[in-house]
Design an enzyme around this catalytic site. Structure first.
Site, PDB file in Angstrom:
ATOM      1  N   CYS A   2      44.776  93.027  54.215  1.00 47.80           N
ATOM      2  CA  CYS A   2      44.768  94.443  54.517  1.00 47.80           C
ATOM      3  C   CYS A   2      43.356  94.999  54.373  1.00 47.80           C
ATOM      4  O   CYS A   2      42.524  94.446  53.668  1.00 47.80           O
ATOM      5  CB  CYS A   2      45.708  95.194  53.586  1.00 47.80           C
ATOM      6  SG  CYS A   2      47.405  94.582  53.622  1.00 47.80           S
ATOM      7  N   LYS A 585      41.084  87.791  59.569  1.00 45.65           N
ATOM      8  CA  LYS A 585      39.779  87.221  59.237  1.00 45.65           C
ATOM      9  C   LYS A 585      39.789  86.529  57.884  1.00 45.65           C
ATOM     10  O   LYS A 585      39.271  85.430  57.732  1.00 45.65           O
ATOM     11  CB  LYS A 585      38.715  88.332  59.246  1.00 45.65           C
ATOM     12  CG  LYS A 585      37.293  87.830  59.011  1.00 45.65           C
ATOM     13  CD  LYS A 585      36.818  86.994  60.178  1.00 45.65           C
ATOM     14  CE  LYS A 585      35.373  86.574  60.023  1.00 45.65           C
ATOM     15  NZ  LYS A 585      34.973  85.636  61.086  1.00 45.65           N
TER      16      LYS A 585
END
Length: 590
Positions: A2, A585
């Site tokens: 997040c 990522k």
């Protein structure tokens, strides 16, 4: 996975909402499915959130109209509960006066939720995060002040977290960190706290990294941190000024971050080599550890594993006892006291890698880390820290960070062999020449491969890890199934799938060309269409061959070609290579 941003300002202003929106856009690369914002002023705490992209939620919920002196912003990647409006962060307590955003996984949330429900708390989501504002509320009901209630709530949590909380009546943002990234930005009459530096890079370059187990709060002019034992932390030597600028984190005219970052590889190589040469004392200490160790275990995940495999093969050629390990399989390996662990991670925050490193440390091993982020969690766990100088990488698919991993590991290997490391000064110009000369050909190959449903990537020797990385890239960004394996294994099963037009991509670094040529001929005899990337020696039996002549660093040059092929395959299909579906990522949950 997040994205988190918090801003506390000395004045109530709608412009802060614009800063939060800008920060959320810079955090999009982490991967997300929903977005939310909380604002706090003297009168109320307001939360607006929904499933969707940043642009969609900002427009739908009119976030730019929100006003306050404190803001929280969050991009959520679903782990507990599906991606829905009600599962989006921030989450609030029963009174609506406490809001929390969180990244990580709370392992004991079910027990805590049940306990809170018996005390009358009502939950409105499926998330583990929602227990946190209710815990704070419960402790405050029992007479604790806001910070004590926050501290006690954090102490009850088991698992990983980066938590931000705001409480009506408090002009500060409370925070806590374990296993997930959190960094403070120090501004003028305004302070920031985020999961990643680019979130507030437009407003300040002065940062303060929060360490594992720490918690505290920020105000407009003050930062308070206490360690895991409750002792106040002296912050006088914690503040750093980073040398990134806003332009570095923008596309600068390129259509996507991925292609921009491929083109930035030469500069990343140059900066990394300069850093390595300036830190030869550290490199020599690491080499001394390597020579005295019983085993060298190279650990990584995804792209970093492929870089580690390449390094491990190099060490094995020197007769050293080295082997690679996929980070998520760490529980199958028991370290010894004379083991040296090379831990490789772009972010330095990959959770399964951190868990592996912590286990191996407990078993007595020493840790060398290679990461792109200064003072990352991995770096702080390490005995020796090597920093790549790739700069921020926004695209989910690793490109320039893979190249800087390779150049760093090749540099260490050359130093180990007592080779002249001055040759690395020319690596950047070699890669720059390759990109400019072959990009058009790579585009044509990428466009052809984008139409295929399955591809074999073949390599032998040191080419195998490069083939594996090439296959991963085209899977990630173009959604084309690709399998990499040692070319000599073709007759042991894989060749049965080859028929007319089946695509193979053969990687030839010039070392084992004759044997690889035979494999290509075998495949073509069964109808395969052969694409070959060659350095220094030609295969000459392919349908399409990109030949790189006079190459001193084939691993680097071949890798950028494979990245270009994957990029153009993605673009050819109308996809966004910066944000592959289902990927993030940085993987910070199990």
């Amino acid at each position: 996975m997040c994205g988190i941003i918090g801003i506390v300002s000395s004045k109530e202003d709608k412009k802060i909402a614009d800063k939060v929106i800008s920060a959320l856009k810079r955090l999009e690369y982490r991967g997300y499915d929903s977005v939310g914002v909380a604002s706090l002023d003297n009168n109320k705490l307001e939360v607006r959130k929904a499933k969707g992209t940043v642009e969609e939620v900002i427009s739908k919920k009119k976030v730019s109209e929100m006003s306050g002196y404190i803001f929280l912003g969050h991009t959520r990647w679903a782990t507990h509960g599906p991606p829905t409006d009600y599962n989006a962060h921030p989450h609030v307590d029963c009174s609506g006066k406490i809001a929390v955003i969180h990244n990580g996984t709370i392992k004991n949330y079910k027990e805590l939720r049940e306990e809170l429900q018996t005390l009358g708390h009502v939950f409105k989501s499926d998330t583990d995060t929602e227990i946190i504002p209710h815990l704070i509320e419960e402790f405050m009901k029992r007479g604790m002040d806001a910070y004590s209630a926050f501290r006690n709530s954090i102490k009850t949590l088991e698992g990983s977290y980066a938590v931000l909380a705001v409480i009506h009546g408090e002009k500060r943002i409370f925070f806590a960190k374990r296993d997930n990234p959190l960094v403070i930005g120090l501004g003028e009459k305004e302070n920031y706290i985020a999961s990643d530096i680019p979130a507030f890079l437009s407003y300040t370059k002065r940062i303060l990294v929060i360490k594992d187990g720490e918690l505290g709060f920020i105000t407009t002019s003050n930062v308070f941190i206490e360690d895991k034992d409750g002792n106040p932390v002296d912050l006088s030597d914690r503040v750093r000024v980073i040398d990134w600028d806003v332009e570095t984190a923008s596309k600068e005219g390129y259509p996507h971050f991925m292609i921009k970052e491929i083109h930035e590889s030469p500069k990343s190589i140059r900066d990394t080599v300069d850093s390595l040469i300036s830190d030869l004392d550290l490199i020599d200490k690491i080499i001394a550890e390597m020579k005295s160790s019983g085993r060298i275990v190279v650990v990584g995940a995804g792209t970093s594993y492929h870089a580690g495999l390449y390094f491990s093969l190099l060490l094995s050629r020197e007769g050293m006892n080295s082997f690679p390990l996929i980070a998520s399989e760490y529980y199958n390996f028991k370290a010894k006291k004379d083991d040296l662990i090379f831990a490789i991670s772009q972010s330095g925050e990959t959770l399964d890698l951190l868990q592996a490193v912590r286990k191996f440390k407990e078993e007595g091993a020493r840790i060398v880390s290679l990461t792109n982020v200064i003072e990352s969690a991995l770096a702080r766990e390490s005995n020796y820290k090597i920093y790549m100088r790739a700069g921020p990488e926004i695209s989910v698919a690793a490109t320039k960070t893979f190249i800087t991993q390779l150049i760093s590991l090749l540099f260490i290997y050359s130093r180990l062999r007592r080779d002249n490391t001055n040759k690395f000064r020319g690596a950047d110009t070699e890669v720059e020449r390759v990109i400019s000369s072959v990009e058009g050909y790579a585009k044509l190959i990428g466009e052809e491969l984008s139409k295929k449903t399955s591809i074999y990537y073949l390599g032998r020797g040191m080419s195998l890890p490069l083939a594996m990385e090439g296959a991963l890239k085209i899977k990630e960004v173009a959604y084309v199934h690709a399998e990499a394996y040692p070319a000599g294994e073709s007759k042991h099963g894989p060749i049965s799938l080859v028929d007319k037009g089946f695509p193979i991509v053969a990687i030839n670094d010039g070392e084992i060309t004759d044997l690889l040529r035979n494999n290509v001929i075998e495949m073509k005899a069964r109808g395969a269409k052969a694409y070959v990337i060659s350095a220094n020696k030609k295969i000459s039996e392919s349908d399409v061959e990109i030949y790189l002549d006079s190459i001193q660093f084939p691993a680097l040059s071949i890798s950028v070609v494979l990245q270009l092929i994957a990029y153009y395959a993605s673009v050819s299909k109308g996809l966004n290579p910066d944000k592959p579906r289902n990927l993030a990522k940085t993987v910070t949950v199990e």
